[in-house]
Design a protein around this motif. Structure first.
Motif, PDB file in Angstrom:
ATOM      1  N   LYS A  48      45.026  35.324  37.732  1.00  0.00           N
ATOM      2  CA  LYS A  48      45.183  34.480  38.918  1.00  0.00           C
ATOM      3  C   LYS A  48      44.109  33.389  38.945  1.00  0.00           C
ATOM      4  N   SER A  49      42.889  33.820  38.793  1.00  0.00           N
ATOM      5  CA  SER A  49      41.794  32.842  38.841  1.00  0.00           C
ATOM      6  C   SER A  49      41.932  31.848  37.702  1.00  0.00           C
ATOM      7  N   VAL A  50      42.310  32.336  36.548  1.00  0.00           N
ATOM      8  CA  VAL A  50      42.411  31.431  35.394  1.00  0.00           C
ATOM      9  C   VAL A  50      43.507  30.397  35.638  1.00  0.00           C
ATOM     10  N   PHE A  79      35.841  29.148  45.220  1.00  0.00           N
ATOM     11  CA  PHE A  79      35.723  30.079  44.100  1.00  0.00           C
ATOM     12  C   PHE A  79      35.565  31.510  44.583  1.00  0.00           C
ATOM     13  N   GLN A  80      35.890  32.405  43.657  1.00  0.00           N
ATOM     14  CA  GLN A  80      35.897  33.812  44.011  1.00  0.00           C
ATOM     15  C   GLN A  80      34.494  34.364  44.242  1.00  0.00           C
ATOM     16  N   GLU A  81      33.542  33.926  43.426  1.00  0.00           N
ATOM     17  CA  GLU A  81      32.217  34.522  43.520  1.00  0.00           C
ATOM     18  C   GLU A  81      31.296  33.558  44.239  1.00  0.00           C
ATOM     19  N   ALA A 114      42.406  28.617  47.215  1.00  0.00           N
ATOM     20  CA  ALA A 114      41.459  29.554  47.794  1.00  0.00           C
ATOM     21  C   ALA A 114      41.549  30.848  47.024  1.00  0.00           C
ATOM     22  N   ASP A 115      40.509  31.112  46.239  1.00  0.00           N
ATOM     23  CA  ASP A 115      40.513  32.322  45.412  1.00  0.00           C
ATOM     24  C   ASP A 115      39.793  33.417  46.183  1.00  0.00           C
ATOM     25  N   GLU A 116      40.560  34.263  46.788  1.00  0.00           N
ATOM     26  CA  GLU A 116      40.009  35.342  47.607  1.00  0.00           C
ATOM     27  C   GLU A 116      38.968  34.811  48.577  1.00  0.00           C
ATOM     28  N   SER A 138      37.263  39.405  35.086  1.00  0.00           N
ATOM     29  CA  SER A 138      37.723  38.857  36.354  1.00  0.00           C
ATOM     30  C   SER A 138      36.886  39.481  37.459  1.00  0.00           C
ATOM     31  N   GLY A 139      36.993  38.900  38.644  1.00  0.00           N
ATOM     32  CA  GLY A 139      36.189  39.366  39.760  1.00  0.00           C
ATOM     33  C   GLY A 139      36.331  40.858  40.013  1.00  0.00           C
ATOM     34  N   GLY A 140      37.561  41.332  40.010  1.00  0.00           N
ATOM     35  CA  GLY A 140      37.793  42.737  40.316  1.00  0.00           C
ATOM     36  C   GLY A 140      37.243  43.649  39.230  1.00  0.00           C
TER      37      GLY A 140
HETATM   38 MG    MG Z   1      39.919  36.249  40.050  1.00  0.00          MG
END
Ligand code: MG
Ligand code: ATP
Ligand code: ATP
Ligand code: MG
Ligand code: NI
Lengths: 307, 324, 321, 321, 556
Positions: free
Chosen positions: B48-50, B98-100, B180-182, D157-159
């Protein structure tokens, strides 16, 4: 417990593969880098050239022949002769023995002392930092030349056989030049130790030594590698200065730095390039080789760098 | 019907690692219309993020590489734009959260600095205007003591605060599309609700499209117009949100819906989909979910199912529906 | 912060005392003294040597010598240089500023060029530019400064006659004001170029290595995602994060602004302090040498305090304790 | 009920706010401002609350990642904050923490296999030969495939990173774990897997958790008791069912009403919190929640409500109860 | 003959060859092509620039220690006596002197036409004042007046006397010095520079030289040039002294410019300097370079000094003259000297400069030409027998030489490899140890050495008392031979020049045979100048400063 037991079947498949240690892995990546190979080849060549090369020279036992001095390169003397009629090529090879040893050993010592003290000062802070860094201040401010003059005289008084002094020199070079690296390492560790992954090591209750060696040091490795590459060149060049003070090689043993600085006047410079180009090129090749290797090492230890 | 703002066409993004090629995004096609909210859900690590990063052209290369496909944004193929053109799109027309949030904020610059930057670059604001706007943004995402936060550094903020700063940055230039990534994982539900309301409001006001990557099916239910379900680098199901929740087709989607704990409906154990995501390296030509699927048939292990739509436009990639 | 600086300044007192004792000892223990260096004068007699030693106080026990020297220093009197026969402060003042302007110019160009080359090399790692820059850097780095200096002189002063052959002012000139500045600047070109070329190499490697670390971080991705210009991304977002080791290098270099570059000064006949002190060491002009070393020590300590303060400014996570 | 494993008494943690050129401390963020609770062995205490209210800080201060400002924490009656460094180190494997931000808590230069296994080795809990098997086993338990073992954190990945963090804590076989949003980035299926795992472990080994989360549905599923935090203090704490059935504090009520429900057709009545969000650096007088409380009365603005047990270990701090 | 005709000019546009009233001395090799004189120098019509290694700025002839400061001071101050081309003393400020052997006095008769540059006449008072400065207990300059043996010097210098008994002003232009004993060396010892009392002596009192020192940077003397400006590290500017007693110098401005070994030749080449002394070493390389420039006159003058390798005579192995001779025969000195000086230095076998009047007849001395066979034979005779490992042993002791090599030093760079090789052939192990110059002197002073290389520079006065006399202050090698002691004393005490000559010839023959050192070489000093400046009459004993007043610039 279905979730717990179920994946365990996979285990057998996967653990035949032995853990590639970070070193083996780095080595693997290292070999994939063409610059690294080039660097390695040059360095090995320089080593062979210096340590084995002289045995192939017809001038190993040649006498000094002043009348044959300052000859330009010719078929007999591929790199010409110096003012005493000695074969420059042979001297270049012999000089390599000293210069390579000094350059590399001194650098290792710098890394060892500078890396360790810098890490400790940066990591622990407090009074340890104060003591180490104040000591570093003093050493850094300490004037090199008088120390060396004094050491030269002390060694002479202690009757340390001149040929052995070179080994002490490596230590001395290392000892007076660790400060820069220590400061560099410390500054980065000051920032690194505040990062979350260091909090994580605290949670895990890792030993301090492990935190420093395994977690902090690899993150300052790029800086250390640059220092090391530059350090080798620095040590090779400054060895000649030491030689003049009775600390380095003892003539007639040559070193690259010594050969270079023996040609430090305008005349030799313009009229007899064969006196200084060979040692200059030798130093340069060595440094470039070490830099290639260093860069490749840096890349090899950088997980984000894929080649 | 609104026109397509973004269209992914057979996007392939691979990572070249030592062990082999990780096909993180493997032939993905879907589109987002203007003003629409598309939620992307799926197993952790499914790409998903990629996918989102490919749209921004921010895949780190090497090792990553966009190997094929097209991404049409607003009529242009993103993958063919020059760096300068891309720069004008990033942050301006497409905002990304971003997610992080921790590592995505520059640790040595103040929050204010990082917030004001895009405003000054894209909206050509003066420092003072940007400052005021930034304070407004911080307040909008529900962080108190905005002035102080402006001069704080990321490590001084809580996880949720950082995430909201990221949201504020992404929203700052009124993008046409927000990825919007998480965005709300680190937020408590009241703030989450506030943020979601904010997003909805902005969407309505500015006709902004939203690509929302999330795990929280509650959020999906609340926000989405359309849902994409991904698994192991592929889209395996897509449908309008109500259709998907009512009538999930792919066994994986069904599993997901079943695994979600719901407040007030406590079970002894949570349902889980058995098994593991397959190793993305060296996957063959078969349904990647087959080894975890309770309905798996022989064909599932031999051939890759294609994403096919039923009459209502609900698409799924599963042999179970191939015949329909 | 204020507290930190005050504490560090207090700490520097024992450091200075320690350093001065060590430096004093080293110099005192180095074989020979100023009078020994005069022994080549064939007229020198044993008695005369003894008399001179007592005039210079070289015959007293070490602690006494140290205390009387330290006493002077506390009163701001560094003693008289033996070879210049005038106060050390005056000698230092005569030469140190010449070294300083040279040093400042070199530092400026060194950092300017090193940053550009290093950063560009990092951004374009393994590009043609990077490879050529790397090779060039190491060619320059492996040459001792006297070689580069000689090349410069030969090519630009003797053959092309573009720049003067060393020195700091045109002989017999009495320029003032702007003309004087231009004159000095002309004389500076070659030494500055020489030392800059030599030192650029090492520094650019540090720039490169540290930038390589940083440009792959997530926050750089964020910066790009904001649509910032590449220049902003690199110089603002990345460089700031690569700054710590560079600050270290910068502050390590600061004292050397005043230290002078012995070899280059000699070759280019630049009236700098380095040359003077080198000679002072050889002929054991200890007041000159001690005064100079203490000056450098003080500068070093100040530079390090500055470094620690700057770390905190550059990286807010670094906590000063 | 079993004996208390963790006792927290009036714990406070203030962060200094620095300002000005000299970086002087100009105030404090009262991130945790007097928190008291106990967690019994085998229990899960969930900590919920507004973002930035100090949950992570509580978690970190409990296990002494941060030095406390005031109060005390006892683990099996041992005062954690009074331990010597070496004693604390010995205790570490027993008390673990899963970080909220998985990526930054992983060393970018360490393979995840090493990251997970190193502590075991360092504490001498396993031999080198067995290590890899054990790591693989734990990774699989946490839903990570064995082929991930030799990768670096940025390749996940994040998870996946979040699961690495969990595996790193679990492998040490701890007795108490602070789980700071351990499942926030996991998809529901893996989230379920992890939660099941945590609960299984609790059942088998009597593990104790401090579970920090925003996802109330997960909280409802996993907790024994739930504490609700607001601006550095606990405003309500009760057994799980009690709290979800009878939330007393207006903030708790607002929180519960805001949970999104995975059904696009269902729209719920939400309690919208209005008013200024107060700053932890300058918390409002009286009840800290009064600025946003829909039911606030005059007394709330002036008097700090008492944190009291209204029966059945249901604690609440509200004037209205 | 001290003049030489100018080489005729070939160039056509140059109709007349400029000629000077005083020609250069004949020891100059004249430039071949004056048309190559750089434009940069031609524009300086009233200024001569002399390149010099950095003057320290001690502009007081009583205090200056480096020869560079001395060059500057020589242009501003005069001595009582001058040195002639052959190293003998001739009148200067003192137009004549009387030596009274019986009363042990020397009386100087001063010229009465000498004025300091401020117009004040120079009188006996100034001479007396200068002596008093040198005798002061706090005087820390390099001039060792104590060796002259002035009566009352010790009492003044070390005791409480407030007058020096032996210095007596007869009248304004006559001063008499009473000595403990008049020696052949006394003139040399008493020859000092004279500084004006009215200027330096304002607040002078015994033990109080601050006033004198304070004027270090504002010198005032009676020499041909007057101080104008000093830019440290750069240049010293002087202007002609209109009151100079030999006549106003012809060149208005004199500038000493700091140059270095590296750039000295280039400076001449580009015309930035007109004259270079001592910075260009006398090697074939440099001479060729200068010749190629075309417009440079140069002169090679034998240096008044010699290089030597010292033995530690306290060590038994060096006490045997056969060993010393073997080491001399066994070392290829010619090769070493040639390698360093490329044929422009000569091997010497006595400790004296060839140009000195005291130098013995070549026929009378032994030449230790390289002869390994002879060396081996001598070693055998001395009892050093060849061992099975190729090295010589005596009483179980291996013959090893530890050599202190001051460094960096071009001679040692050639000497050491050669000695290692040559002595290895003889069966002697030669181990060199490079050290800082001062460190070597220190070790030598302590007697902690075996052999080392160094060079002496000599005064015009040939007396080697300090060096070879058994109690000589510079006799650090522990050399003591009764015959030598006797001859030295005899030479010192003799006043008659011809008899002294005899005595010294005898002394050098003895030293030549006894070999206190291995004598090594006498090199040359290279002076080079732009052909446009002429009038320099120089010799090994008379440097260019003696000619400054008469030098002139030719307009090419
Ligand atoms: Mg991700
Ligand atoms: N730099 C990289 N090198 C190698 N593999 C990578 C890299 N970055 C991502 N991957 C792999 O690509 C796959 C997709 O990653 P991605 O980040 O898109 O997952 P995701 O769907 O966002 O998951 P999550 O919900 O957990 O964030 C993962 O299997 C991951 O391991
Ligand atoms: N190192 C620090 N320096 C200064 N302030 C800090 C620091 N760490 C946290 N804070 C502040 O303390 C408060 C509480 O932070 P904490 O991380 O505990 O919140 P949280 O409850 O975990 O929030 P979230 O749910 O968003 O993670 C916040 O206001 C934050 O800004
Ligand atoms: Mg938190
Ligand atoms: Ni010498």
């Amino acid at each position: 417990m279905d979730q717990l037991s179920q994946p365990l079947d996979h285990k057998k498949k996967n653990n035949q593969k032995k853990a590639p240690s970070i070193w083996r892995d780095a080595f693997h990546r290292f070999l994939k880098n063409k610059y690294a190979i080039l660097g390695l080849v040059i360095l090995i060549f320089m080593l062979l050239f210096s340590f084995i090369g002289p045995y192939f020279s017809p001038y190993m036992d040649a006498k000094i022949d002043v009348s044959n001095g300052n000859q330009p390169p010719s078929r007999d003397h591929w790199l010409g002769t110096d003012n005493l009629g000695r074969d420059v090529l042979l001297r270049l090879m012999l000089a390599g023995r000293i210069s390579l040893t000094v350059g590399i050993a001194a650098t290792l010592i710098i890394i060892l002392i500078g890396g360790a003290l810098g890490s400790i000062a940066g990591y622990y802070g407090g009074w340890l930092d104060v003591i180490i860094m104040r000591l570093a201040d003093i050493i850094y401010a300490m004037p090199g030349l008088p120390i060396l003059i004094m050491l030269g005289a002390i060694m002479s008084d202690l009757k340390i056989p001149p040929p052995q002094r070179i080994y002490y020199v490596m230590f001395i070079l290392g000892f007076i030049s660790w400060v820069g690296l220590a400061r560099l390492v410390r500054s980065q560790i000051l920032s690194l130790k505040e990062q979350e992954f260091m909090l994580a090591t605290e949670v895990l209750g890792l030993r301090d030594s492990k935190k420093i060696i395994k977690h902090l040091f690899p993150n300052v490795l790029p800086t250390v590698i640059v220092s090391a590459t530059l350090g080798v060149a620095g040590a090779i060049l400054s060895e000649s200065a030491l030689s003049f003070l009775g600390l380095g090689v003892i003539p007639p043993t040559p070193s690259w730095g010594y050969m270079l600085s023996a040609a430090n006047n305008m005349i030799d410079f313009t009229k007899r390039p064969w006196l200084w180009i060979p040692p200059g090129v030798a130093i340069m090749l060595t440094v470039v080789a070490i830099n290639f290797i260093g860069d490749a090492l840096r890349d090899a230890f950088d997980p984000r760098q894929k080649i | 019907m609104a026109r397509n703002l973004v269209e992914f066409r057979n996007l392939k993004t691979y990572f070249y690692t030592e062990e082999g090629v990780v096909k993180a995004v493997n032939d993905v096609s879907f589109s987002i219309r203007e003003g629409e909210t598309v939620c992307v859900v799926g197993e952790s690590g499914c790409g998903k993020s990629v996918t989102a990063l490919s749209l921004m052209r921010l895949i780190q290369s090497p090792p990553g590489k966009i190997e094929g496909g097209e991404i049409i944004f607003d009529g242009r193929d993103i993958l063919k734009l020059s760096e300068a053109e891309m720069r004008r799109i990033r942050g301006n027309e497409i905002g990304m959260i971003f997610q992080e949030p921790m590592t995505s904020l520059n640790p040595v610059l103040t929050i204010g600095d990082q917030l004001m930057e895009p405003l000054m670059v894209h909206k050509l604001m003066t420092k003072k205007e940007a400052w005021n706007k930034a304070i407004e943004l911080i307040k909008q995402v529900g962080i108190p003591r905005a002035e102080q936060i402006m001069t704080s550094y990321p490590h001084e903020l809580s996880g949720g605060m950082r995430q909201r700063i990221m949201i504020a940055i992404a929203l700052s230039c009124d993008p046409k599309l927000l990825i919007a990534d998480e965005p709300t994982t680190a937020l408590d539900v009241t703030i989450q609700a506030q943020i979601l309301d904010l997003l909805k409001k902005i969407k309505q006001e500015r006709n902004m499209a939203l690509m929302l990557i999330t795990h929280d099916l509650g959020i999906v239910a609340e926000m989405a117009d359309y849902v994409i379900v991904m698994y192991a680098g592929k889209v395996i199901e897509e449908a309008p949100v109500k259709e998907l929740f009512k009538n999930p087709k792919h066994p994986y989607t069904r599993g997901l819906l079943k695994a979600k704990p719901i407040i007030g409906q406590r079970q002894e154990r949570l349902y889980t989909i058995p098994g593991q995501v397959p190793n993305p390296i060296g996957l063959g030509n078969y349904c990647y979910f087959s080894d975890r699927c309770e309905y798996a048939m022989d064909i599932c292990r031999q051939k890759m199912p294609q994403l096919t739509a039923d009459k209502s436009g609900h698409k799924a990639a599963c042999w179970l529906y191939e015949g329909e | 912060m204020t507290q930190f600086i005050i504490r560090r300044l207090l700490q520097s007192i024992p450091t200075l005392i320690g350093a001065s004792i060590i430096i004093f000892l080293i110099f005192a223990l180095a074989p020979g003294d100023y009078v020994t260096s005069q022994l080549q004068n064939p007229k020198m007699t044993e008695e005369r040597a003894a008399q001179l030693r007592s005039l210079y106080g070289l015959d007293k026990p070490l602690p006494e010598r140290y205390i009387s020297w330290a006493n002077g220093v506390l009163k701001g009197d560094l003693g008289d240089s033996l070879m210049f026969k005038k106060p050390v402060i005056q000698v230092i003042n005569d030469f140190i500023w010449n070294s300083f302007i040279l040093g400042v110019a070199i530092m400026f160009f060194e950092w300017l060029i090193a940053s550009i080359v290093g950063i560009y090399s990092a951004v374009r790692q393994y590009s043609v530019f990077d490879t050529i820059a790397t090779l060039l850097v190491f060619i320059l780095y492996s040459l001792p400064s006297f070689f580069l200096g000689l090349v410069m002189l030969k090519v630009f002063a003797v053959d092309l006659k573009w720049f003067p052959l060393g020195g700091m002012i045109t002989t017999a000139s009495n320029y003032t004001g702007w003309v004087h500045i231009v004159d000095v600047a002309k004389h500076m070109v070659l030494p500055v170029a020489t030392l800059t070329l030599i030192s650029v190499g090492g520094l650019s490697r540090y720039f490169r290595a540290n930038m390589l670390e940083v440009i792959k971080q997530d926050y750089i991705r964020t910066a790009r995602a904001k649509g910032l210009k590449e220049r902003t991304v690199i110089f603002k977002h990345a460089l700031r994060n690569a700054l710590l080791p560079l600050i270290t290098l910068f502050t390590l270099e600061l004292p050397s602004l005043f230290a002078g570059a012995m070899i280059t000064e000699r070759i280019f006949n630049w009236p700098g302090i380095g040359k003077v002190v080198l000679e002072g060491i050889y002929i054991r002009d200890y007041p000159l040498f001690l005064g100079y070393t203490m000056l450098i020590t003080v500068l070093t300590i100040l530079a390090n305090i500055l470094a620690d303060v700057l770390y905190g400014v550059a990286d807010p996570r670094v906590r000063l304790k | 009920m079993s004996e208390p494993l963790i006792e927290v008494k009036n714990l406070k943690k203030y962060f200094p706010i620095r300002g000005g050129v000299l970086q002087r401390t100009i105030g404090y963020v009262k991130a945790v401002d007097g928190v008291t609770f106990t967690i019994n062995k085998g229990e899960t205490l969930s900590l919920v609350g507004e973002s930035g209210c100090g949950k992570s800080t509580v978690g970190r201060t409990i296990i002494r990642l941060y030095d406390k400002t005031d109060g005390e924490v006892f683990y099996k009656s041992i005062p954690i904050h009074s331990l010597k460094k070496s004693e604390l180190r010995k205790l570490r494997p027993k008390i673990q923490l899963v970080f909220q931000d998985p990526f930054s808590s992983l060393n970018p230069r360490l393979r995840v296999g090493d990251a997970i296994g190193e502590a075991l080795l360092d504490h001498g809990l396993i031999s080198k030969n067995e290590l890899r098997d054990k790591v693989i086993e734990t990774m699989e338990i946490c839903g990570l495939a064995p082929y991930h073992i030799d990768r670096y954190p940025h390749e996940f990945s994040g998870g996946q990173r979040q699961r690495i963090g969990i595996a790193r804590a679990l492998i040490l076989d701890p007795e108490f774990i602070v789980l700071d949003e351990p499942v926030s980035s996991l998809d529901v299926s893996i989230q379920a897997q992890i939660i099941n795992l945590l609960m299984d472990l609790q059942e088998q080994k009597g593990l104790t958790y401090l579970f920090i989360s925003h996802d109330l549905s997960v909280v409802e599923h996993i907790s024994t008791r739930v504490a609700v935090m607001y601006l550095g203090s606990i405003v309500e704490m009760a057994a799980r069912d009690e709290l979800f059935a009878h939330p007393l504090h207006p903030y708790t009520q607002a929180l519960l009403s805001a949970v999104p429900i995975p059904d696009p057709d269902l729209k719920r009545e939400r309690i919208i919190l209005e008013g200024d969000i107060p700053s932890p650096a300058n918390p409002p007088k009286g009840c800290k929640f009064h600025t946003r409380c829909p039911l606030a009365k005059d007394i709330c603005r002036e008097q700090i409500p008492e944190y009291k047990d209204i029966g059945g270990r249901h604690f609440v701090a509200c004037h209205l109860v | 003959g001290k003049t030489e005709t100018q080489t005729p000019q070939q160039s056509q546009e140059q109709k007349t060859t400029p000629t000077a009233s005083v020609q250069d001395s004949s020891n100059w090799i004249k430039a071949k092509d004056t048309s190559k004189i750089p434009e940069a120098s031609k524009t300086r019509t009233d200024t001569i620039i002399i390149g010099l290694y950095e003057p320290k700025g001690v502009f007081n002839p009583l205090y200056s220690e480096t020869s560079y400061d001395n060059y500057v001071n020589s242009a501003m101050f005069d001595n009582l006596l001058d040195v002639d081309f052959d190293g003998t003393y001739i009148p200067s400020l003192a137009k004549s002197w009387d030596i009274d052997k019986d009363n042990n006095t020397i009386t100087f008769h001063l010229r009465d036409d000498v004025k300091f540059s401020d117009g004040t006449p120079l009188t006996s008072k100034d001479v007396e004042f200068s002596y008093y400065i040198l005798s002061d207990p706090t005087y820390d300059g390099p001039i060792a007046l104590s060796s002259a043996g002035i009566k009352g010097f010790k009492e003044y210098n070390e005791g409480n006397a407030d007058k020096i008994e032996g210095i007596k002003i007869i009248d304004d232009h006559t001063i008499q010095i009473q000595l403990e004993k008049v020696l052949g060396t006394s003139l040399s010892d008493l020859n000092i520079p004279v500084i004006p009392q009215h200027y330096y002596g304002k607040d002078f009192a015994k033990g109080k030289l601050d006033g004198v020192k304070a004027l270090e940077q504002q010198p005032l003397g009676s020499g041909p040039y007057v101080f104008e400006k000093f830019v440290p590290g750069q240049e010293v500017r002087l202007v002609a002294n209109e009151n100079y007693w030999k006549g106003t110098p012809k060149i208005k401005h004199l500038i000493y410019k700091t140059t270095t070994d590296e750039t000295a030749v280039q400076m001449l080449q580009t015309g930035e300097t007109d004259y270079e002394t001592s910075n260009i070493s006398a090697k074939k390389d440099n001479v060729e370079l200068l010749e190629n420039l075309g417009f440079v006159d140069y002169s090679l003058l034998p240096t008044n000094g010699y290089g030597y390798i010292a033995f530690n005579h306290k060590l038994p192995k060096f006490q045997d003259v056969r060993v010393r001779k073997a080491l001399a025969y066994g070392l290829n000195r010619k090769a070493i000297v040639d390698a360093v000086y490329q044929g422009l230095a000569e091997v010497r076998d006595v400790p004296q400069s060839k140009v000195s009047w005291a130098y013995p007849d070549e026929k009378d001395i032994i030449h230790y030409d390289y002869n390994p066979e002879k060396a081996k034979q001598l070693l055998d005779e001395a009892g050093w027998k060849l061992g099975p490992d190729g090295y010589r042993y005596k009483d179980g002791q291996k013959f090893t030489i530890h050599f202190l090599a001051s460094s960096p030093n071009a001679v040692n760079d050639a000497l050491v490899p050669m000695a290692v090789e040559n002595y290895k052939d003889l069966g002697i192990e030669f181990v060199a140890e490079p050290l800082d110059f001062n460190a070597i002197i220190d070790k030598v002073n302590k007697g902690d050495f075996e052999m080392y290389f160094m060079a002496w520079s000599l005064t015009p006065e040939p007396d080697p008392y300090t060096i070879f006399f058994s109690k000589g202050s510079q006799n650090r090698i522990g050399y003591a031979t009764p015959k030598v002691d006797e001859l030295i004393l005899k030479g010192r005490e003799e006043l008659d020049m011809n008899k002294r000559k005899e005595i010294y010839h005898e002394l050098y023959k003895v030293l030549n045979d006894d070999l206190p050192y291995i004598f090594l070489y006498q090199r040359n000093d290279l002076n080079a100048k732009n052909a446009r400046v002429v009038g320099f009459q120089i010799s090994s004993f008379r440097d260019f400063t003696y000619s400054l007043y008469q030098a002139e610039i030719l307009a090419y």
